[in-house]
Design a protein around this motif. Structure first.
Motif, PDB file in Angstrom:
ATOM      1  N   LEU A  33       0.825  -1.208   0.000  1.00 18.84           N
ATOM      2  CA  LEU A  33       0.000   0.000   0.000  1.00 18.84           C
ATOM      3  C   LEU A  33       0.862   1.261   0.000  1.00 18.84           C
ATOM      4  CD1 LEU A  33      -2.706  -1.197   2.536  1.00 18.84           C
ATOM      5  CD2 LEU A  33      -3.096  -0.686   0.127  1.00 18.84           C
ATOM      6  N   ARG A  34       1.955   1.232   0.733  1.00 20.74           N
ATOM      7  CA  ARG A  34       2.843   2.396   0.757  1.00 20.74           C
ATOM      8  C   ARG A  34       3.462   2.663  -0.608  1.00 20.74           C
ATOM      9  NH1 ARG A  34       4.866   0.329   6.433  1.00 20.74           N
ATOM     10  NH2 ARG A  34       3.582   1.633   7.819  1.00 20.74           N
ATOM     11  N   GLN A  35       3.653   1.611  -1.386  1.00 14.53           N
ATOM     12  CA  GLN A  35       4.217   1.789  -2.723  1.00 14.53           C
ATOM     13  C   GLN A  35       3.268   2.540  -3.652  1.00 14.53           C
ATOM     14  OE1 GLN A  35       5.497  -2.056  -4.151  1.00 14.53           O
ATOM     15  NE2 GLN A  35       7.122  -2.225  -2.622  1.00 14.53           N
ATOM     16  N   THR A  36       2.005   2.613  -3.284  1.00 13.87           N
ATOM     17  CA  THR A  36       1.051   3.408  -4.063  1.00 13.87           C
ATOM     18  C   THR A  36       1.008   4.858  -3.585  1.00 13.87           C
ATOM     19  OG1 THR A  36      -0.887   3.017  -2.640  1.00 13.87           O
ATOM     20  CG2 THR A  36      -0.379   1.326  -4.291  1.00 13.87           C
ATOM     21  N   GLY A  37       1.821   5.191  -2.570  1.00 15.38           N
ATOM     22  CA  GLY A  37       1.864   6.549  -2.051  1.00 15.38           C
ATOM     23  C   GLY A  37       0.938   6.801  -0.881  1.00 15.38           C
ATOM     24  N   ARG A  38       0.309   5.752  -0.362  1.00 15.91           N
ATOM     25  CA  ARG A  38      -0.640   5.936   0.740  1.00 15.91           C
ATOM     26  C   ARG A  38       0.068   5.954   2.091  1.00 15.91           C
ATOM     27  NH1 ARG A  38      -5.709   5.210  -1.271  1.00 15.91           N
ATOM     28  NH2 ARG A  38      -5.831   4.131  -3.275  1.00 15.91           N
ATOM     29  N   GLU A  39      -0.491   6.718   3.015  1.00 18.42           N
ATOM     30  CA  GLU A  39      -0.062   6.621   4.404  1.00 18.42           C
ATOM     31  C   GLU A  39      -0.701   5.384   5.012  1.00 18.42           C
ATOM     32  OE1 GLU A  39      -0.464   8.763   8.789  1.00 18.42           O
ATOM     33  OE2 GLU A  39      -1.461   9.665   7.056  1.00 18.42           O
ATOM     34  N   VAL A  40       0.099   4.556   5.663  1.00 16.73           N
ATOM     35  CA  VAL A  40      -0.408   3.343   6.304  1.00 16.73           C
ATOM     36  C   VAL A  40      -0.029   3.367   7.776  1.00 16.73           C
ATOM     37  CG1 VAL A  40      -0.404   0.820   6.339  1.00 16.73           C
ATOM     38  CG2 VAL A  40      -0.186   2.036   4.158  1.00 16.73           C
ATOM     39  N   VAL A  41      -0.987   3.145   8.636  1.00 14.99           N
ATOM     40  CA  VAL A  41      -0.767   3.059  10.077  1.00 14.99           C
ATOM     41  C   VAL A  41      -1.006   1.623  10.507  1.00 14.99           C
ATOM     42  CG1 VAL A  41      -1.559   3.798  12.357  1.00 14.99           C
ATOM     43  CG2 VAL A  41      -1.416   5.455  10.473  1.00 14.99           C
ATOM     44  N   ILE A  42       0.035   0.987  11.038  1.00 15.98           N
ATOM     45  CA  ILE A  42      -0.090  -0.372  11.566  1.00 15.98           C
ATOM     46  C   ILE A  42      -0.278  -0.287  13.076  1.00 15.98           C
ATOM     47  CG2 ILE A  42       1.081  -2.574  11.936  1.00 15.98           C
ATOM     48  CD1 ILE A  42       2.595  -2.124   9.351  1.00 15.98           C
ATOM     49  N   THR A  43      -1.262  -1.020  13.582  1.00 22.64           N
ATOM     50  CA  THR A  43      -1.536  -0.999  15.009  1.00 22.64           C
ATOM     51  C   THR A  43      -1.973  -2.385  15.456  1.00 22.64           C
ATOM     52  OG1 THR A  43      -2.705   0.233  16.736  1.00 22.64           O
ATOM     53  CG2 THR A  43      -3.930  -0.187  14.688  1.00 22.64           C
ATOM     54  N   ARG A  44      -2.365  -2.531  16.713  1.00 26.38           N
ATOM     55  CA  ARG A  44      -2.702  -3.857  17.218  1.00 26.38           C
ATOM     56  C   ARG A  44      -3.663  -3.762  18.391  1.00 26.38           C
ATOM     57  NH1 ARG A  44       2.591  -5.968  20.654  1.00 26.38           N
ATOM     58  NH2 ARG A  44       2.629  -4.320  22.248  1.00 26.38           N
ATOM     59  N   GLU A  45      -4.299  -4.907  18.678  1.00 20.06           N
ATOM     60  CA  GLU A  45      -5.150  -5.025  19.864  1.00 20.06           C
ATOM     61  C   GLU A  45      -4.865  -6.338  20.584  1.00 20.06           C
ATOM     62  OE1 GLU A  45      -9.272  -4.293  19.591  1.00 20.06           O
ATOM     63  OE2 GLU A  45      -8.947  -2.174  19.188  1.00 20.06           O
ATOM     64  N   PRO A  46      -4.993  -6.340  21.923  1.00 20.41           N
ATOM     65  CA  PRO A  46      -5.107  -5.121  22.725  1.00 20.41           C
ATOM     66  C   PRO A  46      -3.832  -4.306  22.618  1.00 20.41           C
ATOM     67  CG  PRO A  46      -4.757  -7.018  24.147  1.00 20.41           C
ATOM     68  CD  PRO A  46      -4.953  -7.557  22.767  1.00 20.41           C
ATOM     69  N   GLY A  47      -3.993  -2.999  22.652  1.00 24.05           N
ATOM     70  CA  GLY A  47      -2.852  -2.106  22.514  1.00 24.05           C
ATOM     71  C   GLY A  47      -3.146  -0.996  21.533  1.00 24.05           C
ATOM     72  N   ARG A  94      -7.252  11.621   8.661  1.00 26.61           N
ATOM     73  CA  ARG A  94      -6.195  12.122   7.788  1.00 26.61           C
ATOM     74  C   ARG A  94      -6.230  11.472   6.410  1.00 26.61           C
ATOM     75  NH1 ARG A  94      -2.812  10.789  12.197  1.00 26.61           N
ATOM     76  NH2 ARG A  94      -1.826   9.140  10.948  1.00 26.61           N
ATOM     77  N   GLY A  95      -7.046  10.428   6.265  1.00 25.77           N
ATOM     78  CA  GLY A  95      -7.116   9.712   4.996  1.00 25.77           C
ATOM     79  C   GLY A  95      -6.183   8.523   4.916  1.00 25.77           C
ATOM     80  N   ALA A  96      -5.613   8.105   6.044  1.00 24.92           N
ATOM     81  CA  ALA A  96      -4.680   6.980   6.054  1.00 24.92           C
ATOM     82  C   ALA A  96      -5.417   5.646   5.948  1.00 24.92           C
ATOM     83  CB  ALA A  96      -3.849   7.007   7.336  1.00 24.92           C
ATOM     84  N   VAL A  97      -4.666   4.622   5.559  1.00 25.33           N
ATOM     85  CA  VAL A  97      -5.137   3.247   5.671  1.00 25.33           C
ATOM     86  C   VAL A  97      -4.659   2.725   7.018  1.00 25.33           C
ATOM     87  CG1 VAL A  97      -5.071   0.912   4.728  1.00 25.33           C
ATOM     88  CG2 VAL A  97      -5.047   2.877   3.181  1.00 25.33           C
ATOM     89  N   VAL A  98      -5.573   2.300   7.854  1.00 28.49           N
ATOM     90  CA  VAL A  98      -5.242   1.742   9.159  1.00 28.49           C
ATOM     91  C   VAL A  98      -5.368   0.227   9.072  1.00 28.49           C
ATOM     92  CG1 VAL A  98      -5.884   1.590  11.598  1.00 28.49           C
ATOM     93  CG2 VAL A  98      -6.035   3.783  10.396  1.00 28.49           C
TER      94      VAL A  98
END
Length: 218
Positions: A33-47, A94-98
């Motif tokens: 996804l980042r290679q397409t120029g998108r902001e990507v936020v990686i996260t997790r649960e719990p956390g 912000r328009g990111a992919v989470v």
């Protein structure tokens, strides 16, 4: 639990039993996804937020019977509320992919169905905390329980509380995820995690190309 798109960003959750390779596949998808120029936020649960990470240690370490299903679910949703407020919603605005490693389906599977808390209580918590802010797409990585426990046991980390509940419990969790996918086929996609990393990653990309082709286009 229906989950319409609620912001300008895009929200993807990865679900599945322990050892299914979620973290690896999340990293590979994020890079694509980042290679397409998108902001990507990686996260997790719990956390995924300061409050969520503080609760994570309480939930994932210690004796298998440390918490009852209702206690687990309440702690999960306390962490989830903070996660949504401080991490997920700002990124989506912000328009990111989470992309999150687990979300609300895990609470339904582990505590609601496999843990015998029941769907009604978990659904009530979902409606109070998540409502329309849930994932646009959920990838469920499916793997036979014995293989999953073998893989997760090899990591040797301290967060083994749910794995220690045994194969019978883990099989209930697996079937719970498959049932969630059957009920919500528009949101959920089941992807076999039995094969090599590249093969699994290819299947995930096929799902996205079919359902949301705009995500992987420049």
């Amino acid at each position: 639990m229906t989950t319409p798109v609620s912001s300008s960003g895009f929200f993807i959750s990865f679900e599945g039993g322990d050892g299914a390779g979620k973290s690896t596949q999340i990293e590979l998808l994020a890079e694509a996804l980042r290679q397409t120029g998108r902001e990507v936020v990686i996260t997790r649960e719990p956390g995924g937020s300061p409050g969520g990470e503080a609760i994570r240690k309480l939930l994932l370490e210690g004796d298998a019977n440390k918490w009852s299903p209702i206690s687990e679910a309440l702690l999960m949703y306390a962490a989830r509320a903070d996660h949504l407020e401080r991490t997920i919603e700002p990124a989506l605005k912000r328009g990111a992919v989470v992309i999150t490693d687990r979300f609300a389906d895990s609470t339904m599977a582990y505590q609601g169905l496999a843990g015998d808390l029941g769907e009604k209580a978990v659904t009530t918590l979902y409606q109070l905390v998540v409502a329309a802010r849930g994932p646009d797409l959920t990838i469920i990585l499916d793997l036979p329980v014995e293989e999953g426990l073998k893989r997760s046991g090899a990591t040797g980390d301290a967060e083994q509380r749910f794995e220690s509940k045994g194969a019978a419990y883990q099989e209930k969790v697996r079937q719970a995820f498959l049932e969630i996918a059957r009920r919500e086929p528009e949101r959920c996609a089941v992807v076999s995690a039995k094969d090599g990393i590249a093969d699994v990653a290819g299947r995930i990309r096929e799902v996205i190309q079919t359902r949301f082709p705009q995500l992987l286009s420049r």
